[in-house]
Write an enzyme that holds these catalytic residues in place. Structure first.
Site, PDB file in Angstrom:
ATOM      1  N   ALA A 228       0.792  -1.230   0.000  1.00 18.64           N
ATOM      2  CA  ALA A 228       0.000   0.000   0.000  1.00 18.64           C
ATOM      3  C   ALA A 228       0.822   1.277   0.000  1.00 18.64           C
ATOM      4  O   ALA A 228       0.375   2.304  -0.504  1.00 18.64           O
ATOM      5  CB  ALA A 228      -0.944  -0.009   1.206  1.00 18.64           C
ATOM      6  N   GLY A 231      -0.612   4.968   0.383  1.00 17.91           N
ATOM      7  CA  GLY A 231      -2.042   4.755   0.257  1.00 17.91           C
ATOM      8  C   GLY A 231      -2.799   5.407  -0.873  1.00 17.91           C
ATOM      9  O   GLY A 231      -4.027   5.472  -0.826  1.00 17.91           O
ATOM     10  N   GLY A 232      -2.129   5.875  -1.918  1.00 22.15           N
ATOM     11  CA  GLY A 232      -2.860   6.495  -3.017  1.00 22.15           C
ATOM     12  C   GLY A 232      -3.915   5.599  -3.626  1.00 22.15           C
ATOM     13  O   GLY A 232      -5.067   5.997  -3.821  1.00 22.15           O
ATOM     14  N   LYS A 233      -3.548   4.356  -3.891  1.00 20.91           N
ATOM     15  CA  LYS A 233      -4.495   3.421  -4.504  1.00 20.91           C
ATOM     16  C   LYS A 233      -5.448   2.842  -3.462  1.00 20.91           C
ATOM     17  O   LYS A 233      -6.586   2.490  -3.787  1.00 20.91           O
ATOM     18  CB  LYS A 233      -3.733   2.324  -5.247  1.00 20.91           C
ATOM     19  CG  LYS A 233      -2.879   2.882  -6.388  1.00 20.91           C
ATOM     20  CD  LYS A 233      -2.000   1.828  -7.020  1.00 20.91           C
ATOM     21  CE  LYS A 233      -1.044   2.474  -8.003  1.00 20.91           C
ATOM     22  NZ  LYS A 233      -0.016   3.317  -7.314  1.00 20.91           N
ATOM     23  N   ASP A 251       1.968  -2.856   4.455  1.00 20.27           N
ATOM     24  CA  ASP A 251       3.264  -2.431   3.953  1.00 20.27           C
ATOM     25  C   ASP A 251       4.335  -2.898   4.938  1.00 20.27           C
ATOM     26  O   ASP A 251       4.033  -3.238   6.084  1.00 20.27           O
ATOM     27  CB  ASP A 251       3.327  -0.912   3.772  1.00 20.27           C
ATOM     28  CG  ASP A 251       4.418  -0.500   2.781  1.00 20.27           C
ATOM     29  OD1 ASP A 251       4.134  -0.481   1.575  1.00 20.27           O
ATOM     30  OD2 ASP A 251       5.556  -0.234   3.212  1.00 20.27           O
ATOM     31  N   ASP A 295       0.704  -3.900  -5.999  1.00 15.97           N
ATOM     32  CA  ASP A 295       1.412  -2.827  -6.699  1.00 15.97           C
ATOM     33  C   ASP A 295       2.862  -2.899  -6.232  1.00 15.97           C
ATOM     34  O   ASP A 295       3.278  -2.192  -5.319  1.00 15.97           O
ATOM     35  CB  ASP A 295       0.777  -1.481  -6.354  1.00 15.97           C
ATOM     36  CG  ASP A 295       1.424  -0.324  -7.084  1.00 15.97           C
ATOM     37  OD1 ASP A 295       2.101  -0.566  -8.098  1.00 15.97           O
ATOM     38  OD2 ASP A 295       1.274   0.825  -6.620  1.00 15.97           O
ATOM     39  N   CYS A 348       4.927   0.270 -11.930  1.00 12.74           N
ATOM     40  CA  CYS A 348       5.070   1.560 -12.617  1.00 12.74           C
ATOM     41  C   CYS A 348       6.347   1.513 -13.455  1.00 12.74           C
ATOM     42  O   CYS A 348       7.168   2.428 -13.421  1.00 12.74           O
ATOM     43  CB  CYS A 348       5.076   2.722 -11.634  1.00 12.74           C
ATOM     44  SG  CYS A 348       6.331   2.646 -10.337  1.00 12.74           S
TER      45      CYS A 348
END
Length: 397
Positions: A228, A231-233, A251, A295, A348
């Site tokens: 996480a 925490g944006g997503k 995390d 992610d 990313c």
């Protein structure tokens, strides 16, 4: 153009912190801008923009300087010359020769790795993995990234937020492909607005905003965001879940989870539970989640527009290590998905070795346990978004 010596000195100081002490560019610039409260928006913009752009084009500027260790003030002068700006009549710039700089720049344009300002090894990796696409992607990654907002639908909607920001002098355009995205027409400090303080939006690139919807979450589900970070997503998932159900954000670093909790409070998110990943965390959550988002840590090559200093910091051995870390996470954390559930693996990075290849290896080794549902990639060159990859995998009942 009128130059203020104190602003140029701030840029020179920032470059020293970044290249000599190895500090992150965004942290350095944040510290420098806080050091003088009297600077206005234009002064702050001048420092931040020039520092970021010099870092972005560092190799090109070194080549044009034709010196092994040029002074940071010389690099600043070369950058201003290439932009077509006249230098101030300061004695430290007396030796700068604009004509020679422009001649050297013409030579630089003939060499891709110099023209696009990238390390040798990274240019080789990109060309090997992306082939003909590498030129366009690399060029796009050197453009200044737009500022994109994600509307927090728990508190407002896109039309209302757009109107509120316009009243504050911040103009935006909706992105048709993303229902919660607004792109600023010009850079502004959105963090001082009442809309931000009230949790009506987060700053989140359009490419990043594609990931959470891929998970296909529904209110009432049990969802795990296993990497996480801040925490944006996670916050995006909470909005898509309408604050209903259970969303576990995990995390390995507690300070990131602290930041996530702070942001969640501002966003009005109430269905998030944070957990620090420890030895038995994954085992305890085995086959408990309807959805899991991975992610994973990566090279970050898809977001070089925003973090240009990272291309000077990562090394070939790091890329090899991170690929192994990614596969370990995919192999072990996928056990948290219950039969009939769904996993999204995301990076990313623009490199297939961190993305498509990892998923194909996983499917090959997992036999009939998983099915690839969708595979999506955002392209800086094609879409104008940051470069993200995401694969949706379904675990049969």
């Amino acid at each position: 153009m009128r130059y203020h010596r104190v602003l140029v000195e701030a840029i020179v100081f920032s470059l020293g912190e970044i290249f000599e002490k190895g500090r992150q560019a965004d942290k350095v610039i944040e510290q420098v801008l806080k050091s003088n409260r009297k600077w206005g928006a234009r002064d702050r913009g001048f420092i931040a923009e020039n520092t970021y752009e010099i870092v972005r084009w560092w190799r090109l500027l070194l080549f044009v300087s034709q010196e092994e260790r040029p002074a940071y003030s010389d690099i600043f002068a070369i950058w201003q010359t290439l932009k077509g700006n006249e230098l101030p009549a300061w004695t430290e710039f007396d030796h700068i020769q604009p004509q020679r700089i422009r001649q050297a720049y013409e030579e630089a344009k003939k060499i891709r790795k110099v023209r696009e300002s990238i390390p040798d090894w990274l240019d080789e990796v990109g060309a090997l993995e992306l082939g003909e696409k590498w030129d366009d992607e690399l060029h796009a990654l050197n453009q200044t990234a737009p500022v994109v907002l994600r509307v927090n639908t728990l508190k407002t909607n896109r039309e209302a937020l757009q109107k509120q920001l316009a009243e504050d002098g911040i103009q935006t355009n909706p992105l048709p492909s993303l229902p919660s995205a607004l792109a600023l027409t010009e850079k502004k400090n959105v963090f001082q607005t009442e809309a931000f303080k009230n949790g009506f939006f987060e700053v989140q690139d359009a490419g990043s905003q594609v990931i959470a919807p891929t998970l296909d979450v529904q209110p009432g589900m049990r969802v795990i965001d296993a990497c996480a970070g801040a925490g944006g997503k996670t916050l995006h998932l909470a909005a898509l879940m309408q604050n209903q159900g259970r969303l576990i954000a995990m995390d390995v670093e507690n300070w990131k989870l602290d930041e996530l909790r702070r942001r969640a409070r501002r966003n009005g998110v109430s269905n998030v539970e944070t957990r620090l990943i420890e030895a038995k965390t994954i085992k305890r959550l085995r086959e408990t989640a309807d959805r899991v988002l991975l992610d994973v840590p990566c090279s970050g090559l898809g977001v070089l527009r925003r973090n240009p200093d990272s291309k000077w910091k990562i090394m070939p051995e790091f890329l090899a290590q991170i690929r192994q870390t990614q596969y370990d996470i995919l192999s072990h954390y996928s056990q948290m998905v219950k039969p009939g559930g769904k996993l999204v693996y995301a990076t990313c990075s623009i490199l297939p070795s961190e993305s498509e290849n990892q998923v194909q290896r996983f499917l090959k080794e997992q036999g009939q346990q998983w099915t690839l549902e969708t595979e999506t990639r955002t392209s800086p060159a094609r879409d104008g978004f940051d470069g993200f990859y995401m694969a949706s995998l379904v675990k049969p009942c």
